[in-house]
Design a protein around this motif. Structure first.
Motif, PDB file in Angstrom:
ATOM      1  N   PRO A 158     -48.305 -70.573  -7.516  1.00  0.00           N
ATOM      2  CA  PRO A 158     -47.974 -71.431  -6.384  1.00  0.00           C
ATOM      3  C   PRO A 158     -46.909 -72.449  -6.756  1.00  0.00           C
ATOM      4  N   GLU A 159     -45.979 -72.694  -5.849  1.00  0.00           N
ATOM      5  CA  GLU A 159     -44.903 -73.628  -6.114  1.00  0.00           C
ATOM      6  C   GLU A 159     -45.454 -75.042  -6.283  1.00  0.00           C
ATOM      7  N   GLY A 160     -44.939 -75.749  -7.261  1.00  0.00           N
ATOM      8  CA  GLY A 160     -45.353 -77.122  -7.490  1.00  0.00           C
ATOM      9  C   GLY A 160     -46.543 -77.275  -8.412  1.00  0.00           C
ATOM     10  N   LEU A 161     -47.110 -76.169  -8.914  1.00  0.00           N
ATOM     11  CA  LEU A 161     -48.230 -76.264  -9.847  1.00  0.00           C
ATOM     12  C   LEU A 161     -47.767 -75.851 -11.233  1.00  0.00           C
ATOM     13  N   LYS A 162     -48.279 -76.537 -12.219  1.00  0.00           N
ATOM     14  CA  LYS A 162     -47.923 -76.254 -13.606  1.00  0.00           C
ATOM     15  C   LYS A 162     -49.203 -75.894 -14.357  1.00  0.00           C
ATOM     16  N   ARG A 163     -49.153 -74.868 -15.184  1.00  0.00           N
ATOM     17  CA  ARG A 163     -50.324 -74.440 -15.974  1.00  0.00           C
ATOM     18  C   ARG A 163     -50.263 -75.112 -17.337  1.00  0.00           C
ATOM     19  N   LEU A 164     -51.319 -75.833 -17.656  1.00  0.00           N
ATOM     20  CA  LEU A 164     -51.435 -76.473 -18.964  1.00  0.00           C
ATOM     21  C   LEU A 164     -52.547 -75.793 -19.734  1.00  0.00           C
ATOM     22  N   ARG A 165     -52.267 -75.393 -20.942  1.00  0.00           N
ATOM     23  CA  ARG A 165     -53.227 -74.650 -21.756  1.00  0.00           C
ATOM     24  C   ARG A 165     -53.932 -75.572 -22.745  1.00  0.00           C
TER      25      ARG A 165
ATOM     26  N   LYS B 133     -55.640 -75.640 -17.131  1.00  0.00           N
ATOM     27  CA  LYS B 133     -55.726 -76.589 -16.028  1.00  0.00           C
ATOM     28  C   LYS B 133     -54.435 -76.494 -15.219  1.00  0.00           C
ATOM     29  N   ARG B 134     -54.557 -76.531 -13.919  1.00  0.00           N
ATOM     30  CA  ARG B 134     -53.375 -76.525 -13.045  1.00  0.00           C
ATOM     31  C   ARG B 134     -53.193 -77.920 -12.479  1.00  0.00           C
ATOM     32  N   VAL B 135     -52.007 -78.462 -12.661  1.00  0.00           N
ATOM     33  CA  VAL B 135     -51.700 -79.802 -12.152  1.00  0.00           C
ATOM     34  C   VAL B 135     -50.432 -79.737 -11.316  1.00  0.00           C
ATOM     35  N   ARG B 136     -50.341 -80.647 -10.379  1.00  0.00           N
ATOM     36  CA  ARG B 136     -49.139 -80.711  -9.531  1.00  0.00           C
ATOM     37  C   ARG B 136     -47.949 -81.137 -10.387  1.00  0.00           C
ATOM     38  N   ASP B 137     -46.864 -80.405 -10.218  1.00  0.00           N
ATOM     39  CA  ASP B 137     -45.655 -80.669 -10.982  1.00  0.00           C
ATOM     40  C   ASP B 137     -44.623 -81.408 -10.132  1.00  0.00           C
ATOM     41  N   ARG B 138     -44.927 -81.627  -8.876  1.00  0.00           N
ATOM     42  CA  ARG B 138     -43.973 -82.222  -7.950  1.00  0.00           C
ATOM     43  C   ARG B 138     -44.574 -83.474  -7.335  1.00  0.00           C
ATOM     44  N   ARG B 139     -43.772 -84.520  -7.265  1.00  0.00           N
ATOM     45  CA  ARG B 139     -44.208 -85.739  -6.592  1.00  0.00           C
ATOM     46  C   ARG B 139     -44.151 -85.515  -5.090  1.00  0.00           C
ATOM     47  N   GLU B 140     -45.120 -86.005  -4.401  1.00  0.00           N
ATOM     48  CA  GLU B 140     -45.113 -85.904  -2.942  1.00  0.00           C
ATOM     49  C   GLU B 140     -44.961 -87.307  -2.379  1.00  0.00           C
ATOM     50  N   VAL B 141     -43.709 -87.776  -2.383  1.00  0.00           N
ATOM     51  CA  VAL B 141     -43.414 -89.124  -1.935  1.00  0.00           C
ATOM     52  C   VAL B 141     -42.340 -89.051  -0.858  1.00  0.00           C
ATOM     53  N   ALA B 142     -42.541 -89.800   0.210  1.00  0.00           N
ATOM     54  CA  ALA B 142     -41.530 -89.945   1.248  1.00  0.00           C
ATOM     55  C   ALA B 142     -41.410 -91.431   1.561  1.00  0.00           C
ATOM     56  N   VAL B 143     -40.179 -91.909   1.649  1.00  0.00           N
ATOM     57  CA  VAL B 143     -39.930 -93.333   1.843  1.00  0.00           C
ATOM     58  C   VAL B 143     -39.081 -93.531   3.086  1.00  0.00           C
ATOM     59  N   LEU B 144     -39.501 -94.460   3.938  1.00  0.00           N
ATOM     60  CA  LEU B 144     -38.689 -94.891   5.072  1.00  0.00           C
ATOM     61  C   LEU B 144     -38.332 -96.341   4.835  1.00  0.00           C
ATOM     62  N   LEU B 145     -37.051 -96.605   4.701  1.00  0.00           N
ATOM     63  CA  LEU B 145     -36.565 -97.959   4.477  1.00  0.00           C
ATOM     64  C   LEU B 145     -36.075 -98.487   5.823  1.00  0.00           C
TER      65      LEU B 145
END
Length: 131
Positions: A3-10, A43-55
């Motif tokens: 899956p996109e955005g997931l990283k496998r850590l061994r 372990k699978r961890v999210r590799d992508r930040r999910e941040v959106a900013v409205l200035l």
């Protein structure tokens, strides 16, 4: 497929699934008389930040006033801050939008989007008009 955005850590002590390579290594270690590792999971961890900013920036007439002790106006300083923040967010790959507002009282206001990387999140503004 991963899956996109997931990283496998061994080599974790606990995780989402067994690491088959580590299981084989642990079996070999045990058969040879060595103490096997207890790090047998992936372990699978999210590799992508999910941040959106409205200035949201005030661009009303009052921002034309000069800042005490400076030749710059409030609006000039706001513009510099917008550029710095948007450049930083762009480098990080975060979604962002900069919008300006001005008004003449509680109900007499307007908003305009000047720069956006949030196109997939665009929704109609108050009154049903597009941003």
């Amino acid at each position: 497929m991963r899956p996109e955005g997931l990283k496998r850590l061994r080599r974790w002590r606990d995780g989402d699934e067994f690491d088959h390579r580590q299981l084989i290594d642990a079996w070999v270690d045990r058969r040879s008389g060595e103490v096997p590792s207890d790090r047998l999971f992936v372990k699978r961890v999210r590799d992508r930040r999910e941040v959106a900013v409205l200035l949201l920036v005030d661009v009303s007439r009052s921002t034309a006033n000069r800042v005490p002790g400076s030749d710059a106006s409030v609006l000039d300083i706001e513009k510099e801050a917008i550029v710095i923040l948007c450049e930083a967010l762009s480098v990080l790959g975060d979604d962002f939008a900069a919008a300006g507002f001005s008004g003449s009282g509680r109900w007499g206001w307007t908003i305009s989007v000047s720069r956006s990387s949030l196109n997939r999140f665009r929704t109609p503004c108050a009154g049903g008009s597009e941003p």
